[in-house]
Design a protein around this motif. Structure first.
Motif, mmCIF file in Angstrom:
data_model
loop_
_atom_site.group_PDB
_atom_site.id
_atom_site.type_symbol
_atom_site.label_atom_id
_atom_site.label_comp_id
_atom_site.label_asym_id
_atom_site.label_seq_id
_atom_site.Cartn_x
_atom_site.Cartn_y
_atom_site.Cartn_z
ATOM 1 N N THR A 36 -3.342 24.387 19.872
ATOM 2 C CA THR A 36 -3.217 23.029 20.492
ATOM 3 C C THR A 36 -4.286 22.241 19.995
ATOM 4 O O THR A 36 -3.962 21.099 19.614
ATOM 5 C CB THR A 36 -3.012 23.443 22.019
ATOM 6 O OG1 THR A 36 -1.822 24.236 22.489
ATOM 7 C CG2 THR A 36 -2.644 21.677 22.630
ATOM 8 N N THR A 37 -5.523 22.584 20.254
ATOM 9 C CA THR A 37 -6.545 21.463 19.708
ATOM 10 C C THR A 37 -6.553 21.340 18.245
ATOM 11 O O THR A 37 -6.620 20.085 17.812
ATOM 12 C CB THR A 37 -7.939 22.232 19.986
ATOM 13 O OG1 THR A 37 -8.033 22.488 21.515
ATOM 14 C CG2 THR A 37 -8.854 21.322 19.672
ATOM 15 N N THR A 38 -6.059 22.165 17.562
ATOM 16 C CA THR A 38 -5.998 22.023 15.875
ATOM 17 C C THR A 38 -4.941 21.074 15.667
ATOM 18 O O THR A 38 -5.005 20.150 14.821
ATOM 19 C CB THR A 38 -5.725 23.165 15.221
ATOM 20 O OG1 THR A 38 -6.670 24.345 15.502
ATOM 21 C CG2 THR A 38 -5.745 23.019 13.773
ATOM 22 N N LEU A 39 -3.791 21.217 16.099
ATOM 23 C CA LEU A 39 -2.522 20.282 16.217
ATOM 24 C C LEU A 39 -3.024 19.054 16.599
ATOM 25 O O LEU A 39 -2.346 17.939 15.914
ATOM 26 C CB LEU A 39 -1.425 20.970 17.053
ATOM 27 C CG LEU A 39 -0.658 22.080 16.412
ATOM 28 C CD1 LEU A 39 0.506 22.463 17.304
ATOM 29 C CD2 LEU A 39 -0.423 21.975 14.836
ATOM 30 N N ASP A 40 -3.850 18.589 17.499
ATOM 31 C CA ASP A 40 -4.019 17.434 18.082
ATOM 32 C C ASP A 40 -5.187 16.639 17.238
ATOM 33 O O ASP A 40 -5.429 15.495 17.292
ATOM 34 C CB ASP A 40 -4.676 17.549 19.488
ATOM 35 C CG ASP A 40 -3.472 17.830 20.411
ATOM 36 O OD1 ASP A 40 -2.334 17.673 20.206
ATOM 37 O OD2 ASP A 40 -4.026 18.238 21.602
ATOM 38 N N ASN A 41 -5.726 17.590 16.140
ATOM 39 C CA ASN A 41 -6.919 16.920 15.405
ATOM 40 C C ASN A 41 -6.714 17.434 14.170
ATOM 41 O O ASN A 41 -7.659 18.262 13.402
ATOM 42 C CB ASN A 41 -8.289 17.334 16.070
ATOM 43 C CG ASN A 41 -8.603 16.987 17.252
ATOM 44 O OD1 ASN A 41 -9.223 15.947 17.520
ATOM 45 N ND2 ASN A 41 -8.164 17.913 18.245
ATOM 46 N N PRO A 42 -5.690 16.755 13.243
ATOM 47 C CA PRO A 42 -5.556 16.914 11.763
ATOM 48 C C PRO A 42 -6.751 16.123 10.985
ATOM 49 O O PRO A 42 -7.415 15.352 11.549
ATOM 50 C CB PRO A 42 -4.157 16.282 11.507
ATOM 51 C CG PRO A 42 -3.899 15.218 12.541
ATOM 52 C CD PRO A 42 -4.570 15.824 13.838
ATOM 53 N N GLU A 85 -5.126 12.194 -0.782
ATOM 54 C CA GLU A 85 -5.685 12.487 0.716
ATOM 55 C C GLU A 85 -4.445 13.222 1.399
ATOM 56 O O GLU A 85 -3.542 12.148 1.576
ATOM 57 C CB GLU A 85 -6.132 11.629 1.410
ATOM 58 C CG GLU A 85 -7.664 11.278 1.000
ATOM 59 C CD GLU A 85 -8.600 10.587 2.020
ATOM 60 O OE1 GLU A 85 -7.934 9.891 2.531
ATOM 61 O OE2 GLU A 85 -9.692 10.368 1.977
ATOM 62 N N MET A 86 -4.414 14.400 1.840
ATOM 63 C CA MET A 86 -3.143 15.004 2.416
ATOM 64 C C MET A 86 -3.612 15.648 3.834
ATOM 65 O O MET A 86 -4.756 15.817 4.171
ATOM 66 C CB MET A 86 -2.640 16.250 1.749
ATOM 67 C CG MET A 86 -2.276 15.823 0.108
ATOM 68 S SD MET A 86 -1.588 16.993 -0.837
ATOM 69 C CE MET A 86 -0.143 17.317 0.103
ATOM 70 N N THR A 87 -2.499 15.077 4.648
ATOM 71 C CA THR A 87 -3.017 15.693 6.096
ATOM 72 C C THR A 87 -2.899 17.189 6.053
ATOM 73 O O THR A 87 -1.909 17.932 5.629
ATOM 74 C CB THR A 87 -1.700 15.275 7.143
ATOM 75 O OG1 THR A 87 -1.717 13.650 7.016
ATOM 76 C CG2 THR A 87 -2.083 15.740 8.629
ATOM 77 N N LEU A 100 -12.235 33.774 10.287
ATOM 78 C CA LEU A 100 -10.926 33.242 9.776
ATOM 79 C C LEU A 100 -10.738 31.727 9.837
ATOM 80 O O LEU A 100 -10.805 31.131 10.663
ATOM 81 C CB LEU A 100 -9.765 33.969 10.564
ATOM 82 C CG LEU A 100 -8.346 33.528 10.355
ATOM 83 C CD1 LEU A 100 -7.852 34.078 8.990
ATOM 84 C CD2 LEU A 100 -7.332 34.393 11.384
ATOM 85 N N LYS A 101 -10.306 31.284 8.607
ATOM 86 C CA LYS A 101 -9.783 29.828 8.497
ATOM 87 C C LYS A 101 -8.366 29.799 8.016
ATOM 88 O O LYS A 101 -7.818 30.421 7.124
ATOM 89 C CB LYS A 101 -10.520 29.002 7.440
ATOM 90 C CG LYS A 101 -10.181 27.676 7.304
ATOM 91 C CD LYS A 101 -11.055 27.045 6.321
ATOM 92 C CE LYS A 101 -12.564 26.835 6.658
ATOM 93 N NZ LYS A 101 -13.203 26.091 5.770
ATOM 94 N N VAL A 102 -7.397 29.184 9.156
ATOM 95 C CA VAL A 102 -6.164 28.931 8.855
ATOM 96 C C VAL A 102 -5.668 27.745 8.317
ATOM 97 O O VAL A 102 -6.383 26.656 9.013
ATOM 98 C CB VAL A 102 -5.322 29.328 10.048
ATOM 99 C CG1 VAL A 102 -3.582 29.076 9.818
ATOM 100 C CG2 VAL A 102 -5.512 30.436 10.667
ATOM 101 N N VAL A 103 -5.460 27.603 6.991
ATOM 102 C CA VAL A 103 -5.230 26.082 6.564
ATOM 103 C C VAL A 103 -3.920 25.854 6.293
ATOM 104 O O VAL A 103 -3.203 26.460 5.782
ATOM 105 C CB VAL A 103 -5.977 25.946 5.111
ATOM 106 C CG1 VAL A 103 -5.771 24.626 4.640
ATOM 107 C CG2 VAL A 103 -7.543 26.219 5.521
ATOM 108 N N SER A 104 -3.321 24.539 6.802
ATOM 109 C CA SER A 104 -1.817 24.209 6.642
ATOM 110 C C SER A 104 -1.888 22.876 6.028
ATOM 111 O O SER A 104 -2.266 22.061 6.739
ATOM 112 C CB SER A 104 -1.282 24.438 7.946
ATOM 113 O OG SER A 104 0.282 24.014 7.433
ATOM 114 N N THR A 105 -1.481 22.620 4.784
ATOM 115 C CA THR A 105 -1.288 21.021 4.277
ATOM 116 C C THR A 105 0.090 21.198 3.619
ATOM 117 O O THR A 105 0.328 21.618 2.297
ATOM 118 C CB THR A 105 -2.489 21.109 3.241
ATOM 119 O OG1 THR A 105 -3.624 21.261 3.449
ATOM 120 C CG2 THR A 105 -2.467 19.488 2.641
ATOM 121 N N PRO A 106 1.055 20.698 4.458
ATOM 122 C CA PRO A 106 2.446 21.001 4.104
ATOM 123 C C PRO A 106 2.850 20.181 2.888
ATOM 124 O O PRO A 106 3.583 20.595 2.004
ATOM 125 C CB PRO A 106 3.104 20.728 5.433
ATOM 126 C CG PRO A 106 2.217 19.818 6.150
ATOM 127 C CD PRO A 106 0.800 20.141 5.842
#
Length: 355
Positions: A36-42, A85-87, A100-106
């Motif tokens: 939740t914190t990650t989604l709130d802070n791209p 620059e991508m979100t 562990l680093k989970v990275v999502s750059t859609p």
């Protein structure tokens, strides 16, 4: 249910005598809060592989993309490009011994700004739960992004014609073992162990699996690792079970050994070719301390349902030895069955195939 729980406990007692296992499960309360914190802070990510060309700087005639793809020469475009620059949603977590680093750059555009396209929990604790290997933990859900591919090259420019003055072109190159680079966009997981050992990651691979790939990439040279152990099943835990099921009972999860071919594509267990189901598996590989390992699929939606770390090969510590198999027999659902039962059973705490 009580008996199968006892058997599982025996397996874990045997395992813990040999090594200390560390488990990361995304379905726990603390990880859910972190998601939740990650989604709130791209964050905005700029990468040398993510390039954009403004049409006001240089005009590209129609057919530029086709000509460049045919020749393999993008220099006329790249020379005029700047970093995109991508979100991106980046979640840093892990266990005591493994970061562990989970990275999502859609993607670019308005859709990329939506958190639901960045990271999301999917699956359920029923038919999609990852289970079935003796001594391995059950993972009930998986973390994924809407766009799960591990992209590398990303080029955005506009072709100009009389009829359509700005036709947007986006060029993306999927990650390949010979590219020599880390993934630059899409969804991937990066593991960094602080000691030598073995990582076993639970994965989800989307359906329509023809040509679907699984990569574990060694970050020292960005080469794909061949020596992987893959144990899995397809959606609803039913497709790899070939035993008999009693009246009113459901088919248990049965993880079979899968392989990857020379192109790192999944090879179906036992020659099964039903590809229109999602795939769930435990993927195990040996790791060295302080090396980054990337887990991804280059053309398919991909997700992680958890991972665990052992200092010893988990294949050598999950079996429960027994002098002889003369005890009561249970199916994989924990129900006691007769000597005439056919299929995979548990007897004296050990999996046995009765024919």
């Amino acid at each position: 249910m009580k008996k199968i729980f006892t058997l599982i406990c025996v397996a874990f007692v045997t395992m813990s005598a040999s090594a200390q296992r560390e488990i990361w499960d995304p379905n726990t309360d603390d990880i859910q809060a972190l998601i939740t914190t990650t989604l709130d802070n791209p964050t905005k990510v700029a990468d040398d592989n993510l390039l954009k060309v403004d049409p006001s700087i240089f005009v590209f005639p129609a057919g530029t993309r086709d000509e460049c793809q045919t020749s393999g020469d993008w220099s006329s475009i790249i020379a005029k490009a700047s970093k995109i620059e991508m979100t991106s949603w980046i979640m840093e977590t892990g266990t005591t011994s493994v970061k562990l680093k989970v990275v999502s750059t859609p993607d670019t555009g308005d859709a990329a700004e939506r958190p639901s396209n960045g990271l999301q929990m999917a699956g359920n604790d029923g038919g999609q739960a990852l289970k079935g290997v003796e001594g391995f933990p059950t993972f009930t859900k998986y973390l994924k992004a809407k766009n799960g591919s591990g992209g590398i090259g990303y080029l955005e420019f506009f072709e100009v014609t009389d009829n359509n003055p700005e036709t947007r072109r986006v060029i993306e190159t999927p990650w390949t073992p010979d590219c020599g680079k880390a993934p630059a966009k899409g969804f991937y997981c990066m593991f960094t162990p602080s000691k030598d050992g073995y990582i076993t990651a639970g994965i989800w691979v989307n359906k329509n699996q023809a040509g679907r790939t699984v990569f574990v990439v060694d970050g020292t040279n960005f080469s794909a690792i061949r020596d992987l152990t893959i144990q899995g099943f397809r959606n609803n835990n039913t497709y790899e079970f070939h035993g008999e099921v009693g009246e009113g009972e459901s088919k248990p999860a049965t993880c079979l050994k899968w392989e990857i071919n020379d192109n790192y594509e999944l090879v179906f267990a036992e020659g099964d070719t039903n590809i229109n189901q999602a795939f769930f598996a435990y993927v195990t590989w040996q790791v060295k301390k302080d090396v980054n390992y990337y887990l991804l699929g280059n053309k398919n939606s991909f997700g992680i349902s958890g991972f665990f770390f052992d200092e010893t090969d988990p294949a050598s510590i999950t079996s429960v030895s027994a002098e002889k198999l003369d005890g009561p027999i249970y199916n994989l659902a924990g129900q006691r069955v007769s000597e005439n039962y056919k299929g995979v059973v548990i007897q004296n705490g050990k999996k046995v195939v009765k024919k």
